[in-house]
Design an enzyme around this catalytic site. Structure first.
Site, mmCIF file in Angstrom:
data_model
loop_
_atom_site.group_PDB
_atom_site.id
_atom_site.type_symbol
_atom_site.label_atom_id
_atom_site.label_comp_id
_atom_site.label_asym_id
_atom_site.label_seq_id
_atom_site.Cartn_x
_atom_site.Cartn_y
_atom_site.Cartn_z
ATOM 1 N N ASP A 52 0.869 -1.160 0.100
ATOM 2 C CA ASP A 52 -0.014 0.091 -0.046
ATOM 3 C C ASP A 52 0.820 1.302 -0.109
ATOM 4 O OD1 ASP A 52 -2.624 -1.230 0.006
ATOM 5 O OD2 ASP A 52 -2.636 -1.506 2.203
ATOM 6 N N TYR A 110 7.506 -9.745 6.996
ATOM 7 C CA TYR A 110 7.147 -8.393 7.239
ATOM 8 C C TYR A 110 7.673 -7.861 8.729
ATOM 9 C CZ TYR A 110 3.926 -7.778 3.139
ATOM 10 O OH TYR A 110 3.199 -7.700 2.120
#
Lengths: 248, 248
Positions: A52, A110
């Site tokens: 994003d 992540y």
């Protein structure tokens, strides 16, 4: 035609996310723009997945096909020399013809960074600043509950498209580390795959637990209910880093 | 009226340097703009010194006079809440009426960061990337020669104004550290004062020594000659951090 596998890093601050969009401004647009100059032909790149707007990457992977006869070193140098400073080509390698950055991936890692109290201007674009103290022990206990194979729908968001979650919402969270050092907390999440906004919603949930606003029992109840819940906040994008994409 | 002493940090990447300029875009412009909103009156701030475009600060100090009756905590909060993310107010304290951010300073500490080989997008705005290996032992020897009281004119630049170096070009470099760790080299310089571009020219000189392009003897000869020399490169601004301003 050769299939090329690229690892890249980017500071997501100034980008409209990974995915190409009308009007440009995405990381994909920037890389495809440079590739077109280097190769002399429009070339589509395929990433392991989107990130994003504002999300960073240290190890995003993408592939593309190109007729290039000068080897990976020269290809890498040619792309690098024309990219903006906020994107780095970490490596370029020849891949097998059936390699696919997204479909060959076996997992992803992540990291999410939380900072307690006012962050310096050098950290602010790379962390979520929270003002209340966090209880790392409570966060660790909650993280342990989230590890493993679960339906993570409660900790995902809808993209607002009809093909949301075509593969279902069950994922295996192989690892969810909470590393607290002074006023900084680093979360590291490894899974076979992640749902949309899953890491940011895990971060939001763990911070809520750390602040005492949610309990580990609440999280378990959310998972069991298997429905998206407004009681979990989505942590802001700038704390999130795509660290690594795992292949066989 | 009370005199206020402020410590601030800023990421210099997007700014036209510290000093106010026609058209805005400087750190001083941004802070004075917010102060005018908070205090309701145009208020000039006075820094310990200017920093050039792209140079960062972790501990820049400035002072200003204001009739503010709500204490330093509320003043700090009011300024903070309206500043861009790239500027941080670290502290606000009441100062003695004769305190002057520039004239009361007894010294300054700067750091300069060098990175050998391609830096990540997260480091690039904060270091000088050099491509050849550096010999830290040679840099250490050269740094030791520069420490102490010398005429540093050779390692300064002209601002192009008539009042260049009104106080002469002799300074005491109390400390010049070279800390090498893998592919990163940090220089730390502390002096009673610095000439224009002195730290960046010291960094340029030390890197040239580390790469074998200049010798420690060359540096000594430059200092003795007491004239600006084109043989020393000025290191780029983004590696430079104003760390601290020292007061009694």
């Amino acid at each position: 035609m050769t299939r090329w596998k690229c690892v890249c890093a980017y500071d997501g601050t100034g980008f409209a996310g990974w995915q190409s969009q009308r009007g440009g401004g995405s990381v994909q647009d920037a890389i495809e723009g440079r590739l077109a100059e280097v190769l002399g032909v429009d070339t589509r790149i395929h990433a392991s997945g989107r990130t994003d707007a504002g999300v960073h990457a240290r190890g995003q992977v993408f592939h593309f096909d190109a007729a290039w006869g000068h080897g990976p070193g020269k290809l890498s140098a040619a792309i690098r020399s024309r990219l903006p400073r906020s994107i780095q080509i970490v490596s370029v390698r020849e891949a097998k013809p059936d390699f696919h950055a997204r479909f060959s991936a076996k997992g992803k890692v992540y990291a999410y960074y939380v900072r307690i109290g006012d962050a310096s201007p050098f950290e602010r674009p790379y962390c979520w600043t929270v003002m209340r103290p966090l209880d790392p022990a409570a966060m660790l206990r909650a993280a342990a509950l989230l590890e493993g194979r679960h339906d993570f729908k409660a900790l995902s968001a809808t993209r607002g498209t009809e093909d949301d979650d075509p593969g279902g919402t069950v994922r295996t969270l192989r690892r969810l580390q909470v590393v607290a050092r002074g006023r900084r907390v680093r979360l590291v999440a490894e899974a076979d795959g992640f749902l949309y906004k899953m890491v940011r919603r895990i971060a939001g949930a763990l911070v809520a637990v750390g602040e005492g606003r949610l309990s580990a029992d609440d999280l378990q109840a959310f998972l069991r209910a298997g429905a998206r819940t407004a009681r979990v906040e989505t942590a802001p994008p700038q704390g999130l880093f795509l660290e690594r994409v795992l292949y066989r």
